[in-house]
Design an enzyme around this catalytic site. Structure first.
Site, short mmCIF file in Angstrom:
data_model
loop_
_atom_site.label_atom_id
_atom_site.label_comp_id
_atom_site.label_asym_id
_atom_site.label_seq_id
_atom_site.Cartn_x
_atom_site.Cartn_y
_atom_site.Cartn_z
N ARG A 1 14.50 -38.24 20.98
CA ARG A 1 14.98 -37.00 21.22
C ARG A 1 15.96 -36.71 20.06
O ARG A 1 16.49 -37.65 19.15
CB ARG A 1 16.12 -36.96 22.34
N ASN B 1 22.24 -50.09 13.34
CA ASN B 1 21.99 -50.65 14.71
C ASN B 1 23.20 -50.61 15.57
O ASN B 1 23.99 -51.25 15.05
CB ASN B 1 21.40 -52.09 14.50
N ASP C 1 28.84 -37.49 25.73
CA ASP C 1 28.24 -37.71 27.11
C ASP C 1 28.88 -39.08 27.76
O ASP C 1 29.21 -38.71 28.92
CB ASP C 1 26.71 -38.19 27.02
N ASP D 1 20.62 -40.07 26.40
CA ASP D 1 19.14 -40.41 25.72
C ASP D 1 18.24 -40.59 27.00
O ASP D 1 16.85 -40.36 26.69
CB ASP D 1 19.62 -41.65 25.05
P1 ADP Z 1 18.65 -45.46 17.66
O1 ADP Z 1 19.52 -44.52 17.24
O2 ADP Z 1 17.35 -45.36 16.96
O3 ADP Z 1 18.69 -45.44 19.33
P2 ADP Z 1 19.98 -48.05 18.19
O4 ADP Z 1 20.57 -48.77 17.20
O5 ADP Z 1 20.29 -47.86 19.33
O6 ADP Z 1 19.35 -46.96 17.26
O7 ADP Z 1 18.46 -49.15 18.41
C1 ADP Z 1 17.63 -49.60 17.36
C2 ADP Z 1 17.04 -50.80 18.06
O8 ADP Z 1 15.75 -50.47 18.80
C3 ADP Z 1 16.05 -51.48 16.79
O9 ADP Z 1 16.91 -52.17 15.92
C4 ADP Z 1 15.13 -52.15 17.59
O10 ADP Z 1 15.53 -53.55 18.14
C5 ADP Z 1 14.87 -51.53 18.73
N1 ADP Z 1 13.49 -50.70 18.34
C6 ADP Z 1 13.51 -49.17 18.31
N2 ADP Z 1 12.07 -49.03 18.10
C7 ADP Z 1 11.39 -49.99 18.32
C8 ADP Z 1 10.12 -50.27 18.17
N3 ADP Z 1 9.17 -49.33 17.89
N4 ADP Z 1 9.84 -51.58 18.00
C9 ADP Z 1 10.43 -52.63 18.61
N5 ADP Z 1 11.91 -52.29 18.69
C10 ADP Z 1 12.27 -51.18 18.45
P1 NG1 Z 2 21.86 -43.22 19.50
O1 NG1 Z 2 22.55 -42.84 18.42
O2 NG1 Z 2 20.50 -42.45 19.86
O3 NG1 Z 2 21.58 -44.88 19.93
C1 NG1 Z 2 24.05 -42.95 20.97
C2 NG1 Z 2 24.31 -43.01 22.61
C3 NG1 Z 2 24.33 -41.75 23.16
C4 NG1 Z 2 25.28 -40.88 22.90
C5 NG1 Z 2 24.90 -40.71 21.17
C6 NG1 Z 2 26.41 -40.02 20.41
C7 NG1 Z 2 23.26 -44.89 23.87
C8 NG1 Z 2 22.01 -45.64 24.40
N1 NG1 Z 2 23.18 -43.86 22.91
O4 NG1 Z 2 22.93 -42.44 20.73
O5 NG1 Z 2 24.55 -42.06 24.51
O6 NG1 Z 2 26.64 -41.39 22.99
O7 NG1 Z 2 25.23 -42.06 20.35
O8 NG1 Z 2 26.48 -38.63 21.20
O9 NG1 Z 2 24.25 -45.53 23.74
MG MG Z 3 20.02 -45.96 20.58
#
Ligand code: ADP
Ligand code: NG1
Ligand code: MG
Length: 416
Positions: free
Chosen positions: A42, A239, A51, A195
């Protein structure tokens, strides 16, 4: 979206990627999958870092998504995961005894732990003892990871949906979204649910106004037909589960809220840790709550001693009941800045929504929306301190062309 294999028609979205995943699944497991799952990433148009304070947000789904091919295997109880991207290692575990232990620091959790969050979330919602069923799963994802477009929640939500279907558990979309939001917290971040809500409740052709308080609700918002939204990658990644930055902001918001609640004399101030709950408890407007925060939080920085004094609690109590495992070290709290961002950003979400509804086709509408987006970024940069120089650079360039731009997600991404 869930597609049994016999309904895999030619006009289905992501057909080529599904075909590739299908071939990959067969090469890995030497059998046919039973069903496929698609869950989108998204982009949040406005309403950042609010949120988890209980305030509404305004995201829309992307074409980029997580795809799963899944086969259940009632004759064993192992989960076997494969990722079409060889960067992500194979994984196998016994579903009768698995745990999601997190690395102490440094790199984030292994990718398969996000999947395990979804499995655990569904298991917790089944009452009593039940037989574990083996699952073969192959994954293909093209949401840029760790970039604010919710790749993590698309992955967790896909695991929740796959597990619920494999175990024949009937849950509606809102339930699935809530379970996915709760179980993603096993990865260590205290997110708010935006999300996972948009992952399940998105509709093609519109954004969603998502409310969390008093309960999850999603209504469609028609964006102006003459508006274009561009998602640009600053290439800065973070991450969220690898550092404590995300949870620190959550803790600052909760602390600010509890302090206001205590000052107002609420006996249950410990439980009033979301601004949206505090606001309905007081029965005031967002503007009034903002004025209260502005008046009560006069310092730029609160020490741990300041916070303990305000709440009249011990250090031990604070560590045990108000901090998360990765924020125990915190000794400085920007309560004023975080509270003002949350309350002003929430107001911008309402104003953005009503601008879309009232005059969505007037030319002045686009300018107003663009201004809200610009103000949101400025607040995230200066009050919430979650931007990045590469992002600020992209936003500054956009401004030169008269375009409103902001980061989206937790930080390090851009939208206009
Ligand atoms: P985002 O903003 O994309 O949600 P996060 O830090 O919350 O970032 O999550 C990213 C993590 O999600 C990656 O480091 C990985 O561990 C997991 N992830 C995301 N996409 C994939 C994928 N296609 N395959 C495996 N793991 C994934
Ligand atoms: P991203 O950056 O996509 O992991 C995170 C939080 C949301 C929201 C936003 C900031 C999780 C799974 N996602 O999103 O709930 O707080 O940051 O608006 O914790
Ligand atoms: Mg995330």
């Amino acid at each position: 979206m869930l597609v049994p294999i016999h309904k895999l028609t030619e006009d289905i979205p992501c057909k080529q990627r599904l075909d590739d995943l299908h071939t990959y699944f067969k090469s890995q497991f030497e059998t046919e999958p039973d069903f496929f799952i698609r869950v989108p990433g998204r982009v949040n148009i406005i309403g950042e870092h609010i949120d988890y304070c209980g305030y509404p947000v305004l995201p829309m789904a992307l074409d980029q998504c997580i795809l799963l091919a899944v086969k259940t295997n009632p004759s064993d109880h192992f989960l076997q995961l494969r990722n079409i991207n060889p960067k992500f290692e194979n994984y196998k575990c016994d579903l009768t005894s698995f745990n999601i232990d997190l690395p102490q620091s440094g790199t984030g959790p292994e990718w398969y732990k996000y999947f395990l969050c979804g499995v655990k979330g569904v298991f917790e919602n089944i009452t009593g003892e039940f037989p574990k069923i083996g699952m073969y799963v192959a994954l293909s994802g093209n949401v840029p990871p760790a970039s604010g477009l919710s790749s993590s929640s698309a992955l967790v939500s896909s695991a929740t949906l796959a597990t619920a279907y494999a175990y024949n558990i009937s849950l509606d979309k809102k339930n699935l979204a809530s379970i996915s939001a709760q179980c993603e917290r096993y990865i260590g971040t205290q997110g708010g649910g935006m999300d996972q809500a948009i992952a399940y409740l998105a509709k093609k052709g519109c954004a969603k106004f998502i409310e969390f308080h008093p309960e999850l609700q999603a209504s469609s918002i028609q964006l102006p037909s003459n508006a274009f939204f561009v998602v640009a990658n600053s290439l800065a990644e973070i991450n969220k589960a690898a550092t404590s930055d995300f949870n620190q902001r959550v803790v600052e918001c909760r602390t600010a809220c509890r302090i206001l609640s205590k000052k107002l004399g609420f006996n249950n101030w410990r439980e009033v840790f979301r601004f949206a709950s505090l606001q309905s408890r007081i029965g005031c407007s967002l503007e009034e709550l903002e004025r209260l925060a502005d008046k009560e939080f006069s310092k730029e920085n609160y020490t741990r001693a300041d916070v303990l004094k305000e709440l009249d609690i011990s250090d031990q109590d604070f560590n045990d009941n108000f901090l998360t495992p990765n924020t125990l070290h915190m000794d400085s709290f920007k309560l004023r800045q975080r509270a003002l961002h949350v309350l002003q950003e929430s107001l911008r979400v309402w104003n953005f929504k009503s601008t879309c509804e009232v005059n969505s086709n007037e030319s002045s509408c686009l300018q107003k929306l663009s201004d809200f987006i610009g103000q949101s970024h400025s607040s995230l940069r200066h009050l919430y301190e979650c931007s990045h120089p590469s992002l600020d650079y992209l936003v500054d360039i956009s401004k030169e062309f008269g375009i409103g731009a902001r980061l989206t997600g937790a930080g390090y991404y851009l939208l206009f």
